[in-house]
Write a protein that holds these residues in place. Structure first.
Motif, PDB file in Angstrom:
ATOM      1  N   ASN A  44       0.841  -1.189   0.000  1.00 26.45           N
ATOM      2  CA  ASN A  44       0.000   0.000   0.000  1.00 26.45           C
ATOM      3  C   ASN A  44       0.877   1.241   0.000  1.00 26.45           C
ATOM      4  N   ILE A  45       0.304   2.323  -0.515  1.00 22.45           N
ATOM      5  CA  ILE A  45       0.982   3.610  -0.598  1.00 22.45           C
ATOM      6  C   ILE A  45       0.018   4.664  -0.071  1.00 22.45           C
ATOM      7  N   GLY A  46       0.556   5.619   0.680  1.00 19.90           N
ATOM      8  CA  GLY A  46      -0.261   6.699   1.204  1.00 19.90           C
ATOM      9  C   GLY A  46       0.416   8.032   1.015  1.00 19.90           C
ATOM     10  N   VAL A  47      -0.392   9.068   0.809  1.00 19.45           N
ATOM     11  CA  VAL A  47       0.121  10.426   0.695  1.00 19.45           C
ATOM     12  C   VAL A  47      -0.844  11.331   1.451  1.00 19.45           C
ATOM     13  N   GLY A  48      -0.276  12.321   2.166  1.00 14.14           N
ATOM     14  CA  GLY A  48      -1.151  13.185   2.932  1.00 14.14           C
ATOM     15  C   GLY A  48      -0.428  14.349   3.575  1.00 14.14           C
ATOM     16  N   VAL A  49      -1.155  15.015   4.455  1.00 12.48           N
ATOM     17  CA  VAL A  49      -0.622  16.142   5.218  1.00 12.48           C
ATOM     18  C   VAL A  49      -0.802  15.847   6.695  1.00 12.48           C
ATOM     19  N   GLN A  50       0.107  16.411   7.508  1.00  9.48           N
ATOM     20  CA  GLN A  50      -0.028  16.239   8.947  1.00  9.48           C
ATOM     21  C   GLN A  50       0.503  17.465   9.660  1.00  9.48           C
ATOM     22  N   PHE A  51      -0.007  17.653  10.866  1.00  9.38           N
ATOM     23  CA  PHE A  51       0.398  18.788  11.686  1.00  9.38           C
ATOM     24  C   PHE A  51       0.574  18.308  13.114  1.00  9.38           C
ATOM     25  N   HIS A  52       1.782  18.459  13.640  1.00 14.06           N
ATOM     26  CA  HIS A  52       2.071  18.172  15.038  1.00 14.06           C
ATOM     27  C   HIS A  52       2.129  19.488  15.790  1.00 14.06           C
ATOM     28  N   LYS A  53       1.603  19.501  17.007  1.00 17.16           N
ATOM     29  CA  LYS A  53       1.639  20.704  17.850  1.00 17.16           C
ATOM     30  C   LYS A  53       3.078  21.220  17.945  1.00 17.16           C
ATOM     31  N   GLY A  54       3.249  22.502  17.748  1.00 17.83           N
ATOM     32  CA  GLY A  54       4.562  23.117  17.848  1.00 17.83           C
ATOM     33  C   GLY A  54       5.412  22.984  16.598  1.00 17.83           C
ATOM     34  N   GLN A  55       4.886  22.382  15.533  1.00 19.15           N
ATOM     35  CA  GLN A  55       5.638  22.233  14.289  1.00 19.15           C
ATOM     36  C   GLN A  55       4.819  22.788  13.136  1.00 19.15           C
ATOM     37  N   ARG A  56       5.458  22.924  12.010  1.00 15.30           N
ATOM     38  CA  ARG A  56       4.763  23.377  10.809  1.00 15.30           C
ATOM     39  C   ARG A  56       4.089  22.206  10.113  1.00 15.30           C
ATOM     40  N   LEU A  57       3.230  22.531   9.186  1.00 21.80           N
ATOM     41  CA  LEU A  57       2.561  21.531   8.362  1.00 21.80           C
ATOM     42  C   LEU A  57       3.596  20.750   7.560  1.00 21.80           C
ATOM     43  N   THR A  58       3.434  19.426   7.481  1.00 20.62           N
ATOM     44  CA  THR A  58       4.336  18.603   6.685  1.00 20.62           C
ATOM     45  C   THR A  58       3.525  17.725   5.743  1.00 20.62           C
ATOM     46  N   TYR A  59       4.143  17.385   4.632  1.00 21.25           N
ATOM     47  CA  TYR A  59       3.577  16.411   3.708  1.00 21.25           C
ATOM     48  C   TYR A  59       4.202  15.062   4.025  1.00 21.25           C
ATOM     49  N   ASN A  60       3.427  14.018   3.804  1.00 25.79           N
ATOM     50  CA  ASN A  60       3.850  12.683   4.201  1.00 25.79           C
ATOM     51  C   ASN A  60       3.619  11.730   3.036  1.00 25.79           C
ATOM     52  N   LEU A  61       4.641  10.950   2.723  1.00 29.63           N
ATOM     53  CA  LEU A  61       4.534   9.889   1.729  1.00 29.63           C
ATOM     54  C   LEU A  61       4.998   8.609   2.416  1.00 29.63           C
ATOM     55  N   ARG A  62       4.177   7.563   2.362  1.00 30.13           N
ATOM     56  CA  ARG A  62       4.571   6.316   3.008  1.00 30.13           C
ATOM     57  C   ARG A  62       4.178   5.126   2.146  1.00 30.13           C
ATOM     58  N   ALA A  63       4.936   4.040   2.343  1.00 30.68           N
ATOM     59  CA  ALA A  63       4.682   2.819   1.586  1.00 30.68           C
ATOM     60  C   ALA A  63       4.984   1.625   2.478  1.00 30.68           C
ATOM     61  N   LYS A  64       4.272   0.535   2.228  1.00 30.88           N
ATOM     62  CA  LYS A  64       4.497  -0.697   2.987  1.00 30.88           C
ATOM     63  C   LYS A  64       4.326  -1.872   2.035  1.00 30.88           C
ATOM     64  N   LYS A  65       5.207  -2.848   2.181  1.00 31.06           N
ATOM     65  CA  LYS A  65       5.159  -4.064   1.376  1.00 31.06           C
ATOM     66  C   LYS A  65       5.302  -5.250   2.313  1.00 31.06           C
ATOM     67  N   ALA A  66       4.388  -6.193   2.214  1.00 33.84           N
ATOM     68  CA  ALA A  66       4.442  -7.412   3.020  1.00 33.84           C
ATOM     69  C   ALA A  66       4.963  -8.554   2.160  1.00 33.84           C
ATOM     70  N   LEU A  67       5.860  -9.327   2.734  1.00 34.28           N
ATOM     71  CA  LEU A  67       6.400 -10.513   2.069  1.00 34.28           C
ATOM     72  C   LEU A  67       6.076 -11.719   2.947  1.00 34.28           C
ATOM     73  N   PRO A  68       4.939 -12.377   2.696  1.00 31.29           N
ATOM     74  CA  PRO A  68       4.541 -13.497   3.556  1.00 31.29           C
ATOM     75  C   PRO A  68       5.440 -14.714   3.366  1.00 31.29           C
ATOM     76  N   PHE A  69       5.767 -15.367   4.474  1.00 30.51           N
ATOM     77  CA  PHE A  69       6.544 -16.611   4.433  1.00 30.51           C
ATOM     78  C   PHE A  69       5.634 -17.830   4.376  1.00 30.51           C
ATOM     79  N   THR A  70       4.396 -17.673   4.865  1.00 30.57           N
ATOM     80  CA  THR A  70       3.448 -18.784   4.879  1.00 30.57           C
ATOM     81  C   THR A  70       2.246 -18.430   4.015  1.00 30.57           C
ATOM     82  N   SER A  71       1.532 -19.437   3.539  1.00 27.63           N
ATOM     83  CA  SER A  71       0.394 -19.200   2.653  1.00 27.63           C
ATOM     84  C   SER A  71      -0.746 -18.465   3.359  1.00 27.63           C
TER      85      SER A  71
END
Length: 166
Positions: free
Chosen positions: A59-86
């Motif tokens: 899966n791939i995600g793109v978005g915006v986030q804001f943490h208290k005390g910081q500026r707005l940031t853009y976020n790009l994330r990805a995850k890949k699963a490699l199963p060992f069992t069926s």
């Protein structure tokens, strides 16, 4: 809406809420919000669009986030699963995330490799998931133990957090 209580070592108690809204086939809009219980004020807000690719377990995600005390940031994330069992109960996860400022200059990179093992019905009505991971940029090994609604994360440099999903 999914809600949880989160306690971070040295960081206090937070109340977290997440809502997922379907956008189409294998895609969704995900909103997160968090309130610092000690300050009684919002501490985190985020909005992501996520796309899932079940045929390649990624899966791939793109978005915006804001943490208290910081500026707005853009976020790009990805995850890949490699199963060992069926059945997918034992496998390897590859994760990456990039935070940028509003001019798209990199602010923070994270990447991790995790060995994930899910044990269904460890005891009657109790599922357990164990993850052993290594954060590549921070060079920090970590452990995650999840039991139904409880999650404990421990990092080998001394940080920890606990989450209770309500």
């Amino acid at each position: 809406m999914e809600t949880s209580l989160r306690l971070r070592g040295g960081g206090g108690l937070r109340i977290h809420a997440k809502e997922k809204l379907a956008l189409g086939h294998n895609s969704l809009l995900q909103a997160h919000g968090e309130i610092d219980a000690g300050a009684a004020a919002p501490s985190y807000l985020a909005l992501f669009v996520r796309q899932f690719y079940p045929q390649i377990a990624a899966n791939i995600g793109v978005g915006v986030q804001f943490h208290k005390g910081q500026r707005l940031t853009y976020n790009l994330r990805a995850k890949k699963a490699l199963p060992f069992t069926s059945d997918g109960l034992l496998g390897l996860n590859l994760k990456a995330r990039l935070l940028t400022d509003t001019e798209f200059n990199p602010r923070k990179r994270t990447g991790a490799v995790e060995l994930a093992w899910t044990i269904l019905d460890f005891r009657k009505g109790q599922d357990v998931r164990l993850k052993l991971g290594y954060e590549l940029y921070g060079k920090v090994p970590y452990l995650q133990l999840r039991e139904n609604n409880w999650t404990l994360n421990a990092y080998m440099h001394g940080k920890w957090d606990v989450r209770f999903d309500m």
